[in-house]
Scaffold this active site. Structure first.
Site, mmCIF file in Angstrom:
data_model
loop_
_atom_site.group_PDB
_atom_site.id
_atom_site.type_symbol
_atom_site.label_atom_id
_atom_site.label_comp_id
_atom_site.label_asym_id
_atom_site.label_seq_id
_atom_site.Cartn_x
_atom_site.Cartn_y
_atom_site.Cartn_z
ATOM 1 N N GLY A 96 -0.626 60.370 -6.334
ATOM 2 C CA GLY A 96 0.395 59.377 -6.002
ATOM 3 C C GLY A 96 0.737 59.301 -4.521
ATOM 4 C CD GLU A 144 3.055 63.531 -12.315
ATOM 5 O OE1 GLU A 144 3.116 62.940 -13.403
ATOM 6 O OE2 GLU A 144 2.490 63.041 -11.309
ATOM 7 C CG HIS A 175 -0.371 65.466 -15.080
ATOM 8 N ND1 HIS A 175 0.528 65.492 -14.038
ATOM 9 C CD2 HIS A 175 -1.295 64.533 -14.773
ATOM 10 C CE1 HIS A 175 0.158 64.593 -13.133
ATOM 11 N NE2 HIS A 175 -0.949 64.000 -13.555
ATOM 12 C CD GLU A 183 -4.920 64.360 -12.233
ATOM 13 O OE1 GLU A 183 -5.216 63.164 -12.254
ATOM 14 O OE2 GLU A 183 -3.817 64.789 -12.627
ATOM 15 C CB SER A 221 -4.804 58.636 -4.196
ATOM 16 O OG SER A 221 -3.428 58.989 -4.103
ATOM 17 N N GLY A 241 -3.896 57.287 -12.250
ATOM 18 C CA GLY A 241 -2.467 57.034 -12.430
ATOM 19 C C GLY A 241 -2.103 55.623 -11.989
ATOM 20 N N GLY A 242 -1.604 55.494 -10.771
ATOM 21 C CA GLY A 242 -1.109 54.217 -10.248
ATOM 22 C C GLY A 242 -2.048 53.038 -10.483
ATOM 23 C CG ASN A 278 -1.361 60.026 -16.555
ATOM 24 O OD1 ASN A 278 -0.512 59.711 -17.401
ATOM 25 N ND2 ASN A 278 -1.223 61.066 -15.744
ATOM 26 C CD1 TRP A 279 -1.244 53.143 -17.848
ATOM 27 C CD2 TRP A 279 -0.161 52.462 -19.702
ATOM 28 N NE1 TRP A 279 -1.850 51.999 -18.288
ATOM 29 C CE2 TRP A 279 -1.209 51.551 -19.429
ATOM 30 C CE3 TRP A 279 0.651 52.237 -20.812
ATOM 31 C CZ2 TRP A 279 -1.460 50.438 -20.237
ATOM 32 C CZ3 TRP A 279 0.398 51.133 -21.621
ATOM 33 C CH2 TRP A 279 -0.640 50.248 -21.326
ATOM 34 C CE LYS A 280 0.661 60.133 -12.829
ATOM 35 N NZ LYS A 280 0.763 60.759 -11.521
HETATM 36 P P1 PGA Z 1 -2.532 58.790 -9.145
HETATM 37 O O1 PGA Z 1 -2.229 59.831 -10.339
HETATM 38 O O2 PGA Z 1 -3.839 58.109 -9.485
HETATM 39 O O3 PGA Z 1 -1.369 57.850 -9.152
HETATM 40 O O4 PGA Z 1 -2.638 59.585 -7.895
HETATM 41 C C1 PGA Z 1 -3.253 60.533 -10.982
HETATM 42 C C2 PGA Z 1 -2.666 61.457 -12.028
HETATM 43 O O5 PGA Z 1 -1.630 62.086 -11.752
HETATM 44 O O6 PGA Z 1 -3.213 61.596 -13.140
#
Ligand code: PGA
Length: 252
Positions: free
Chosen positions: A175, A99, A97, A169, A214, A235-236, A11-13
């Site tokens: 993050g 966010e 998600h 999640e 994470s 994500g990251g 997930n590149w966001k």
């Molecule tokens: P993260 O994000 O791996 O950077 O914690 C995961 C996500 O929000 O899908």
């Protein structure tokens, strides 16, 4: 015993310009050419989808989006429809998600419509659920997540439920560098599966459940060794070609 195919989804966001996405795709393709036994997916910003289609459509790497509207067209300024995603070779879409729920005020009613629309258009939804820190500390995490699953997947048939992906999640782990322990993650993913079993019986055994928050190359193997964790939403650690490749190798 159902054999669920593992899925590692990046997930590149809101990261990567078109040229950065092109560069990533070219290098990622070289690294993943001979990988078998699991599905690999990159969920990119809308602007990157045409270039990812160009670079990856013929490869084993699947392409996905991070959001979409539930209507196929119409007066919804600024939105992107399932039809538009299909044209860009998207086979998956992240829905709900945390966010989007927090910053864009998406509620369970909208999220349920989006899940349904994705299925109707032949796109696999990855429904995200998860509790915040205060719910976890109050011992209410499982009830909360079960409630999200019931509301967001309400009204789907067993056949539809067997096709979807759910990503657990925990918001406090996204993050932050804090991962849920493999045991806590397993416990919640098992609770998600049992919630879906109550709704649709054995279809729950076919549904894939991912962990996200994470997750990285160093902890993915332990997470995926759990019986109800079928992969990761990353994500990251999906932003760097080397790290994402290492993570996929460790996931196998
Ligand atoms: P993260 O994000 O791996 O950077 O914690 C995961 C996500 O929000 O899908």
């Amino acid at each position: 015993m159902v054999n669920r195919r593992p899925l590692i989804a990046g997930n590149w966001k809101m990261n990567k310009t078109i040229s950065e996405a092109r560069d990533f795709a070219a290098r990622f393709l070289e690294n993943t050419a001979d990988i078998t036994g699991l599905d690999i997916l990159i969920c990119a910003p809308f602007t990157n989808l045409p270039v990812l289609k160009e670079e990856l459509e013929e490869s084993i790497v699947h392409i996905g989006a991070q959001n979409m509207h539930y209507e196929t067209k119409g007066a919804y300024t600024g939105e992107i429809s399932p039809l538009m995603l299909k044209e860009l070779a998207c086979t998956y879409v992240i829905i709900g998600h945390s966010e989007r729920r927090e910053y864009f005020k998406e509620d369970d009613e909208i999220i349920a419509k989006k899940v349904k629309a994705a299925l109707e258009n032949g796109i696999t939804p990855i429904l995200c659920v998860g509790e915040n820190l205060s719910l976890r500390e109050a011992g209410k995490a499982q009830d909360f997540v079960r409630g999200q699953v019931e509301k967001d997947l309400a009204g789907l048939t067993a056949a539809e439920l067997s096709r979807i992906v759910v990503a657990y999640e925990p918001i406090w782990a996204i993050g932050t560098g804090k991962t849920a322990s493999a045991q806590d993650a397993q416990q919640m993913c098992a609770a998600i599966r049992s919630t879906v079993a109550d709704m649709a019986g054995s279809a729950a055994q076919e549904m894939r459940i991912l962990y996200g928050g994470s997750a990285k190359s160093g902890n993915i193997a332990e997470l995926m060794a759990q019986p109800d964790i079928d992969g990761g939403l990353i994500g990251g650690s999906s932003l760097d070609v080397q790290e994402f490749t290492q993570l996929i190798q460790n996931a196998r």
